[in-house]
Design a protein around this motif. Sequence first.
Motif, PDB file in Angstrom:
ATOM      1  N   LEU A 169       0.834  -1.197   0.000  1.00  0.00           N
ATOM      2  CA  LEU A 169       0.000   0.000   0.000  1.00  0.00           C
ATOM      3  C   LEU A 169       0.873   1.252   0.000  1.00  0.00           C
ATOM      4  CD1 LEU A 169      -2.696   1.461   0.192  1.00  0.00           C
ATOM      5  CD2 LEU A 169      -2.624   1.167   2.686  1.00  0.00           C
ATOM      6  N   TYR A 170       1.905   1.261   0.819  1.00  0.00           N
ATOM      7  CA  TYR A 170       2.793   2.420   0.857  1.00  0.00           C
ATOM      8  C   TYR A 170       3.460   2.647  -0.502  1.00  0.00           C
ATOM      9  CZ  TYR A 170       6.855   5.284   1.459  1.00  0.00           C
ATOM     10  OH  TYR A 170       7.808   6.262   1.268  1.00  0.00           O
ATOM     11  N   LEU A 171       3.951   1.578  -1.128  1.00  0.00           N
ATOM     12  CA  LEU A 171       4.605   1.705  -2.430  1.00  0.00           C
ATOM     13  C   LEU A 171       3.635   2.214  -3.491  1.00  0.00           C
ATOM     14  CD1 LEU A 171       6.811  -1.540  -2.528  1.00  0.00           C
ATOM     15  CD2 LEU A 171       7.533   0.805  -2.039  1.00  0.00           C
ATOM     16  N   THR A 172       2.378   1.807  -3.390  1.00  0.00           N
ATOM     17  CA  THR A 172       1.362   2.284  -4.332  1.00  0.00           C
ATOM     18  C   THR A 172       1.179   3.792  -4.210  1.00  0.00           C
ATOM     19  OG1 THR A 172       0.189   0.157  -4.238  1.00  0.00           O
ATOM     20  CG2 THR A 172      -1.053   2.065  -5.039  1.00  0.00           C
ATOM     21  N   LEU A 173       1.074   4.274  -2.979  1.00  0.00           N
ATOM     22  CA  LEU A 173       0.934   5.711  -2.762  1.00  0.00           C
ATOM     23  C   LEU A 173       2.184   6.458  -3.219  1.00  0.00           C
ATOM     24  CD1 LEU A 173      -0.747   5.673   0.777  1.00  0.00           C
ATOM     25  CD2 LEU A 173      -1.841   6.081  -1.440  1.00  0.00           C
ATOM     26  N   PHE A 174       3.353   5.854  -3.011  1.00  0.00           N
ATOM     27  CA  PHE A 174       4.619   6.435  -3.475  1.00  0.00           C
ATOM     28  C   PHE A 174       4.603   6.596  -4.993  1.00  0.00           C
ATOM     29  CE2 PHE A 174       8.840   5.382  -5.275  1.00  0.00           C
ATOM     30  CZ  PHE A 174       9.577   6.465  -4.819  1.00  0.00           C
ATOM     31  N   ALA A 175       4.095   5.577  -5.707  1.00  0.00           N
ATOM     32  CA  ALA A 175       4.026   5.637  -7.165  1.00  0.00           C
ATOM     33  C   ALA A 175       3.044   6.714  -7.625  1.00  0.00           C
ATOM     34  CB  ALA A 175       3.624   4.276  -7.725  1.00  0.00           C
ATOM     35  N   PHE A 176       1.901   6.818  -6.945  1.00  0.00           N
ATOM     36  CA  PHE A 176       0.919   7.855  -7.268  1.00  0.00           C
ATOM     37  C   PHE A 176       1.537   9.245  -7.114  1.00  0.00           C
ATOM     38  CE2 PHE A 176      -3.026   5.165  -5.919  1.00  0.00           C
ATOM     39  CZ  PHE A 176      -2.793   4.309  -6.973  1.00  0.00           C
ATOM     40  N   GLN A 177       2.192   9.450  -5.986  1.00  0.00           N
ATOM     41  CA  GLN A 177       2.775  10.758  -5.663  1.00  0.00           C
ATOM     42  C   GLN A 177       3.851  11.152  -6.675  1.00  0.00           C
ATOM     43  OE1 GLN A 177       5.366  10.588  -2.167  1.00  0.00           O
ATOM     44  NE2 GLN A 177       6.688  11.735  -3.554  1.00  0.00           N
ATOM     45  N   ALA A 178       4.714  10.199  -7.052  1.00  0.00           N
ATOM     46  CA  ALA A 178       5.785  10.487  -8.010  1.00  0.00           C
ATOM     47  C   ALA A 178       5.207  10.888  -9.365  1.00  0.00           C
ATOM     48  CB  ALA A 178       6.695   9.262  -8.158  1.00  0.00           C
ATOM     49  N   HIS A 179       4.134  10.224  -9.769  1.00  0.00           N
ATOM     50  CA  HIS A 179       3.507  10.552 -11.054  1.00  0.00           C
ATOM     51  C   HIS A 179       2.868  11.940 -11.022  1.00  0.00           C
ATOM     52  CE1 HIS A 179       1.435   9.921 -14.863  1.00  0.00           C
ATOM     53  NE2 HIS A 179       0.362  10.440 -14.287  1.00  0.00           N
ATOM     54  N   ILE A 180       2.193  12.249  -9.940  1.00  0.00           N
ATOM     55  CA  ILE A 180       1.510  13.539  -9.821  1.00  0.00           C
ATOM     56  C   ILE A 180       2.517  14.688  -9.891  1.00  0.00           C
ATOM     57  CG2 ILE A 180       0.196  15.008  -8.242  1.00  0.00           C
ATOM     58  CD1 ILE A 180      -1.220  12.427  -7.298  1.00  0.00           C
ATOM     59  N   ALA A 181       3.693  14.498  -9.317  1.00  0.00           N
ATOM     60  CA  ALA A 181       4.731  15.531  -9.376  1.00  0.00           C
ATOM     61  C   ALA A 181       5.076  15.868 -10.827  1.00  0.00           C
ATOM     62  CB  ALA A 181       5.972  15.070  -8.619  1.00  0.00           C
ATOM     63  N   GLY A 182       5.162  14.847 -11.666  1.00  0.00           N
ATOM     64  CA  GLY A 182       5.438  15.074 -13.088  1.00  0.00           C
ATOM     65  C   GLY A 182       4.301  15.794 -13.784  1.00  0.00           C
ATOM     66  N   GLU A 183       3.074  15.433 -13.449  1.00  0.00           N
ATOM     67  CA  GLU A 183       1.915  16.094 -14.056  1.00  0.00           C
ATOM     68  C   GLU A 183       1.892  17.585 -13.722  1.00  0.00           C
ATOM     69  OE1 GLU A 183      -1.953  14.528 -13.574  1.00  0.00           O
ATOM     70  OE2 GLU A 183      -1.500  12.599 -14.501  1.00  0.00           O
ATOM     71  N   ILE A 184       2.238  17.921 -12.499  1.00  0.00           N
ATOM     72  CA  ILE A 184       2.241  19.334 -12.089  1.00  0.00           C
ATOM     73  C   ILE A 184       3.222  20.137 -12.935  1.00  0.00           C
ATOM     74  CG2 ILE A 184       2.882  20.908 -10.217  1.00  0.00           C
ATOM     75  CD1 ILE A 184       1.810  18.731  -8.258  1.00  0.00           C
ATOM     76  N   MET A 185       4.386  19.575 -13.204  1.00  0.00           N
ATOM     77  CA  MET A 185       5.392  20.281 -13.989  1.00  0.00           C
ATOM     78  C   MET A 185       5.017  20.374 -15.465  1.00  0.00           C
ATOM     79  SD  MET A 185       9.089  19.240 -12.334  1.00  0.00           S
ATOM     80  CE  MET A 185       8.827  17.504 -11.996  1.00  0.00           C
ATOM     81  N   ASP A 186       4.113  19.499 -15.926  1.00  0.00           N
ATOM     82  CA  ASP A 186       3.779  19.430 -17.356  1.00  0.00           C
ATOM     83  C   ASP A 186       2.445  20.073 -17.710  1.00  0.00           C
ATOM     84  OD1 ASP A 186       6.124  18.164 -17.961  1.00  0.00           O
ATOM     85  OD2 ASP A 186       5.277  16.145 -18.031  1.00  0.00           O
ATOM     86  N   ILE A 187       1.833  20.805 -16.815  1.00  0.00           N
ATOM     87  CA  ILE A 187       0.487  21.338 -17.071  1.00  0.00           C
ATOM     88  C   ILE A 187       0.438  22.190 -18.342  1.00  0.00           C
ATOM     89  CG2 ILE A 187      -1.244  22.973 -16.237  1.00  0.00           C
ATOM     90  CD1 ILE A 187      -0.776  21.926 -13.424  1.00  0.00           C
ATOM     91  N   GLU A 188       1.333  23.157 -18.474  1.00  0.00           N
ATOM     92  CA  GLU A 188       1.276  24.065 -19.625  1.00  0.00           C
ATOM     93  C   GLU A 188       1.489  23.350 -20.957  1.00  0.00           C
ATOM     94  OE1 GLU A 188       1.024  26.441 -16.285  1.00  0.00           O
ATOM     95  OE2 GLU A 188       2.608  24.980 -16.707  1.00  0.00           O
ATOM     96  N   PRO A 189       2.566  22.559 -21.127  1.00  0.00           N
ATOM     97  CA  PRO A 189       2.727  21.875 -22.415  1.00  0.00           C
ATOM     98  C   PRO A 189       1.622  20.857 -22.688  1.00  0.00           C
ATOM     99  CG  PRO A 189       4.405  21.159 -20.839  1.00  0.00           C
ATOM    100  CD  PRO A 189       3.742  22.354 -20.254  1.00  0.00           C
ATOM    101  N   ASP A 190       1.100  20.216 -21.657  1.00  0.00           N
ATOM    102  CA  ASP A 190       0.002  19.258 -21.858  1.00  0.00           C
ATOM    103  C   ASP A 190      -1.254  19.975 -22.358  1.00  0.00           C
ATOM    104  OD1 ASP A 190       1.513  17.090 -21.168  1.00  0.00           O
ATOM    105  OD2 ASP A 190       0.754  16.910 -19.118  1.00  0.00           O
ATOM    106  N   ILE A 191      -1.541  21.143 -21.804  1.00  0.00           N
ATOM    107  CA  ILE A 191      -2.705  21.917 -22.252  1.00  0.00           C
ATOM    108  C   ILE A 191      -2.523  22.343 -23.705  1.00  0.00           C
ATOM    109  CG2 ILE A 191      -3.948  24.098 -21.984  1.00  0.00           C
ATOM    110  CD1 ILE A 191      -3.560  23.833 -18.962  1.00  0.00           C
ATOM    111  N   ARG A 192      -1.330  22.825 -24.053  1.00  0.00           N
ATOM    112  CA  ARG A 192      -1.076  23.266 -25.433  1.00  0.00           C
ATOM    113  C   ARG A 192      -1.172  22.115 -26.419  1.00  0.00           C
ATOM    114  NH1 ARG A 192       3.075  26.399 -22.962  1.00  0.00           N
ATOM    115  NH2 ARG A 192       4.692  24.977 -23.725  1.00  0.00           N
TER     116      ARG A 192
END
Length: 289
Positions: A169-192
Amino acid sequence: MKKLVHDLKISRPGLWFPTVWIYLVPFSLATNFWESYLFWIGLFFVTFPLNYLVYGMNDYNDQKADELNERKGNFIFGAKSSKSQLEGLLTKISIVILPFIIFFTIIKGYKMLLLLLFMIVINVVYNFKPFRIKERPPFEICIQIGYVFTAFFSVLLNDLNQLPWQTILYLTLFAFQAHIAGEIMDIEPDIRAGKKTTATLIGRKKTKLFMLFLLLIETYILSVWFQDYILAGFLGIFSIWLILDVFIFFKEKPYNLFQMKLFGFAMNISAILSMIWILYSGKLLQPVF
């Protein structure tokens, strides 16, 4: 040589730490695991080969978004590829991965084959139509549970004890969190690029707050379920920083390239230090709850 460097960039060495970290979790220093040749082959597999598969499939289907993304084009966050550079990429991925599938299957049998095939299928479902889960929020976050199968691979390859459900369960949450960090940095290019993610739908601030929520759950699990106050402290400091980020420093503002690279280096340093700790302490293998 340029092609080899480009392929290495595709594998994103700066983001190898999740697969390496998860691979190491099932080990304890008491087992002298470093004396086993299978340990080292498995460790190598979860660096370049596995990440070449994961991020190569990603890049193959995200050329437009990556072209607009300023953080791409380096060893931390991955290559910025032209259409011509992506031609034949799936064939090269197959050539890199197939020898490992054959070797691990010969050594460990059909269970290993099924596990590796499942890991490949997860990436196909994530990246390719008609599934393309990566653009079906919030399922693009949920499917990150596939990273946890790196731990199952480690257990099977090295004949280790199965992980407690609390650790999974902890590793699953770790994987979720790591992915979300990338999404936050990619908001502008993803929208474009017209790409849908959870972050583009709910916005930067709400995505950061969701990430903070996951971090606080992880901190609770580590401190209460595992009594690992060192690793919980790591996440606690990160949580405090994220609160300051959301409410004082950045708020809705995007990070610039220098800041994103700085975060990338910080994540790798934190990952290395925490890897040393989990191997030394073995606490993630010993839940008290």
